[in-house]
Motif scaffolding. Structure first.
Motif, mmCIF file in Angstrom:
data_model
loop_
_atom_site.group_PDB
_atom_site.id
_atom_site.type_symbol
_atom_site.label_atom_id
_atom_site.label_comp_id
_atom_site.label_asym_id
_atom_site.label_seq_id
_atom_site.Cartn_x
_atom_site.Cartn_y
_atom_site.Cartn_z
ATOM 1 N N GLY A 40 0.801 -1.318 -0.217
ATOM 2 C CA GLY A 40 -0.068 0.118 0.235
ATOM 3 C C GLY A 40 1.071 1.079 0.265
ATOM 4 O O GLY A 40 0.022 2.388 0.089
ATOM 5 N N GLY A 42 2.390 2.281 -2.336
ATOM 6 C CA GLY A 42 2.417 2.953 -3.604
ATOM 7 C C GLY A 42 3.055 2.867 -5.233
ATOM 8 O O GLY A 42 3.873 3.882 -5.760
ATOM 9 N N LYS A 43 3.652 1.665 -4.126
ATOM 10 C CA LYS A 43 4.867 1.280 -5.791
ATOM 11 C C LYS A 43 3.493 1.216 -7.107
ATOM 12 O O LYS A 43 4.733 1.845 -8.064
ATOM 13 N N SER A 44 2.701 0.460 -7.097
ATOM 14 C CA SER A 44 2.252 0.066 -8.604
ATOM 15 C C SER A 44 1.630 1.411 -8.975
ATOM 16 O O SER A 44 1.418 1.664 -10.158
ATOM 17 N N THR A 45 1.044 2.323 -8.384
ATOM 18 C CA THR A 45 0.460 3.711 -8.599
ATOM 19 C C THR A 45 1.426 4.408 -8.997
ATOM 20 O O THR A 45 1.202 5.157 -10.104
HETATM 21 N N1 LIG Z 1 -8.415 1.142 -7.363
HETATM 22 C C1 LIG Z 1 -7.863 2.619 -6.194
HETATM 23 N N2 LIG Z 1 -8.917 2.888 -6.198
HETATM 24 C C2 LIG Z 1 -8.753 3.730 -4.675
HETATM 25 N N3 LIG Z 1 -7.669 3.517 -3.905
HETATM 26 C C3 LIG Z 1 -6.639 2.108 -4.767
HETATM 27 C C4 LIG Z 1 -6.404 2.053 -5.669
HETATM 28 N N4 LIG Z 1 -5.683 1.511 -6.556
HETATM 29 C C5 LIG Z 1 -4.644 1.456 -4.929
HETATM 30 N N5 LIG Z 1 -5.897 2.795 -4.370
HETATM 31 C C6 LIG Z 1 -4.866 2.579 -2.967
HETATM 32 O O1 LIG Z 1 -2.920 3.665 -3.010
HETATM 33 C C7 LIG Z 1 -2.834 3.519 -2.555
HETATM 34 C C8 LIG Z 1 -1.353 2.876 -3.260
HETATM 35 O O2 LIG Z 1 -1.503 1.515 -3.129
HETATM 36 P P1 LIG Z 1 -0.600 0.745 -4.745
HETATM 37 O O3 LIG Z 1 -1.338 -0.083 -5.289
HETATM 38 O O4 LIG Z 1 0.617 1.294 -5.035
HETATM 39 O O5 LIG Z 1 0.221 0.269 -3.822
HETATM 40 P P2 LIG Z 1 1.877 -0.871 -3.200
HETATM 41 O O6 LIG Z 1 3.050 -0.087 -2.621
HETATM 42 O O7 LIG Z 1 2.375 -1.049 -5.257
HETATM 43 O O8 LIG Z 1 1.292 -1.674 -2.555
HETATM 44 P P3 LIG Z 1 1.490 -4.071 -2.637
HETATM 45 O O9 LIG Z 1 2.668 -4.109 -2.618
HETATM 46 O O10 LIG Z 1 0.747 -4.439 -1.593
HETATM 47 O O11 LIG Z 1 1.034 -4.080 -4.417
HETATM 48 C C9 LIG Z 1 -3.151 2.677 -1.394
HETATM 49 O O12 LIG Z 1 -3.102 3.146 0.138
HETATM 50 C C10 LIG Z 1 -4.140 1.619 -2.083
HETATM 51 O O13 LIG Z 1 -5.187 0.978 -1.167
#
Ligand SMILES: Nc1ncnc2c1ncn2[C@@H]1O[C@H](COP(=O)(O)OP(=O)(O)OP(=O)(O)O)[C@@H](O)[C@H]1O
Length: 353
Positions: A40, A42-45
């Motif tokens: 969570g 924000g890496k994928s974002t």
């Molecule tokens: N489609 C969406 N709608 C609303 N919030 C989202 C959505 N996708 C992700 N988020 C939120 O955005 C934030 C960052 O998510 P992200 O997927 O970028 O994290 P991450 O570091 O890639 O996590 P992970 O290691 O679990 O894959 C998190 O709080 C998540 O709940």
């Protein structure tokens, strides 16, 4: 050589909520950067935004002459930037069909496509599998196909979501090292996600740590592990020794309020007090815990009430409760000021937009 990448004043919202803020991040041409952080963070974002799939609500991303951001057309951007998902998204057909798919979309003939794909199939160990149907591949083979499909397009910027996550750990290490050689040879600027900081030296030049949507630290693996900017980063990197400053132990008592941080691998454990301390502090203690590894032993000593984790070679055989010495290198004890915690997105109110 790939293009340099520059992210400026980037803010990304998901479901109406601000989930990523990157004031400024620069990657040199051909640089490989790992994106690390807990679930969570924000890496994928970040990857989806750089890929041109998510549009930032604010700010810009530059690659060479091209710019991606609000009001920009993502079409051309997506020609230069390629994202490889963790789950290899393969279409039905053979390995060769998949590797040449992007070239087909670009209008190349079957002959041209095969000529371009050949060297990549070979480099990724897929030549023998070229005619195999993709549903008959293992998870690791499928990931290599997805990678070959991306590389054959010669992207300027490559984005990888946990490369080779489906492969067992020793094979993954080998594949990551091979991928590094390949990326350095081609000079493709690369951002990749990993959950495991131990993968950082295998593939990356530098790492970016994200915590709660914020850039917490950018640095080389040594800088991140030995000079963590905050307690949260130190914990994420598994720094075993995080001692409150003060008390009576030399080295800690001189520091202002905060934490003294040092990985266990940087603390030497000895069975007898050495005659010369050199550039180190010597802390006496009693053995509280012993953990044998094939290449050495982790000891935990209790020194003036503090748990001190350190490392010794296999020659040293200490028993629980025995007297021992922890050698703390003065240059390696890192001070973390705990008062200055990061302002995480979730703690902030009234953010713009
Ligand atoms: N489609 C969406 N709608 C609303 N919030 C989202 C959505 N996708 C992700 N988020 C939120 O955005 C934030 C960052 O998510 P992200 O997927 O970028 O994290 P991450 O570091 O890639 O996590 P992970 O290691 O679990 O894959 C998190 O709080 C998540 O709940």
């Amino acid at each position: 050589m790939g293009w340099p990448l520059l992210l400026e004043n980037l803010q990304v919202k998901r479901g109406g909520k601000l989930v990523l803020a990157v004031p400024r991040l620069e990657l040199g041409a051909g640089e490989i950067m790992a994106v690390l952080g807990p679930n969570g963070a924000g890496k994928s974002t970040l990857l989806l935004t750089v890929a041109g799939i998510l549009c930032p609500s604010q700010g810009s991303i530059r690659a060479g002459e091209m710019v991606w951001g609000p009001g920009r057309d993502p079409y051309q951007w997506r020609q230069a930037v390629t994202l490889v998902f963790q789950e290899a998204l393969l279409v039905s057909g053979t390995v060769l069909d998949n590797v040449t798919l992007g070239l087909k979309f670009r209008g190349l003939s079957a002959r041209e496509r095969e000529q371009l794909a050949g060297p990549w199939l070979e480099r990724l160990g897929l030549t023998e599998l070229a005619r195999r149907r993709v549903q008959d591949l293992s998870g690791g083979e499928a990931q290599r196909v997805a990678l070959a499909r991306a590389l054959v397009l010669k992207p300027q910027v490559l984005l990888l979501d946990e490369p080779f996550a489906a492969v067992d750990a020793p094979t993954r290490s080998r594949l990551l090292r091979e991928l590094r050689l390949l990326l350095k040879e081609t000079g493709i600027t690369t951002l990749f996600i990993t959950h495991d900081f131990r993968e950082l030296p295998l593939l990356a030049d530098r790492g970016l740590v994200l915590l709660q949507g914020q850039m917490a630290q950018v640095g080389t693996v040594r800088e991140l592990a030995e000079r963590p900017a905050s307690e949260a980063i130190a914990r994420f990197f598994g720094v075993e020794n995080l001692w409150p400053t003060g008390g009576s132990l030399p080295g800690l008592k001189e520091l202002p309020p905060g934490l003294g941080a040092i990985p266990a691998r940087c603390v030497r454990i000895l069975g007898a007090k050495p005659a010369v301390a050199g550039e180190s502090w010597l802390w006496p203690g009693k053995v509280k815990y012993v953990e044998e590894h094939w290449d050495g032993v982790y000891y935990c000593l209790l020194c003036e009430g503090l748990e001190v984790w350190g490392w010794a070679d296999n020659q040293l055989r200490l028993q629980l409760g025995e007297q021992a010495w922890a050698v703390i290198n003065k240059k390696q004890l890192h001070y973390i000021e705990t008062r200055n915690s990061l302002n995480f997105l979730s703690d902030q109110e009234g953010l713009p937009g």
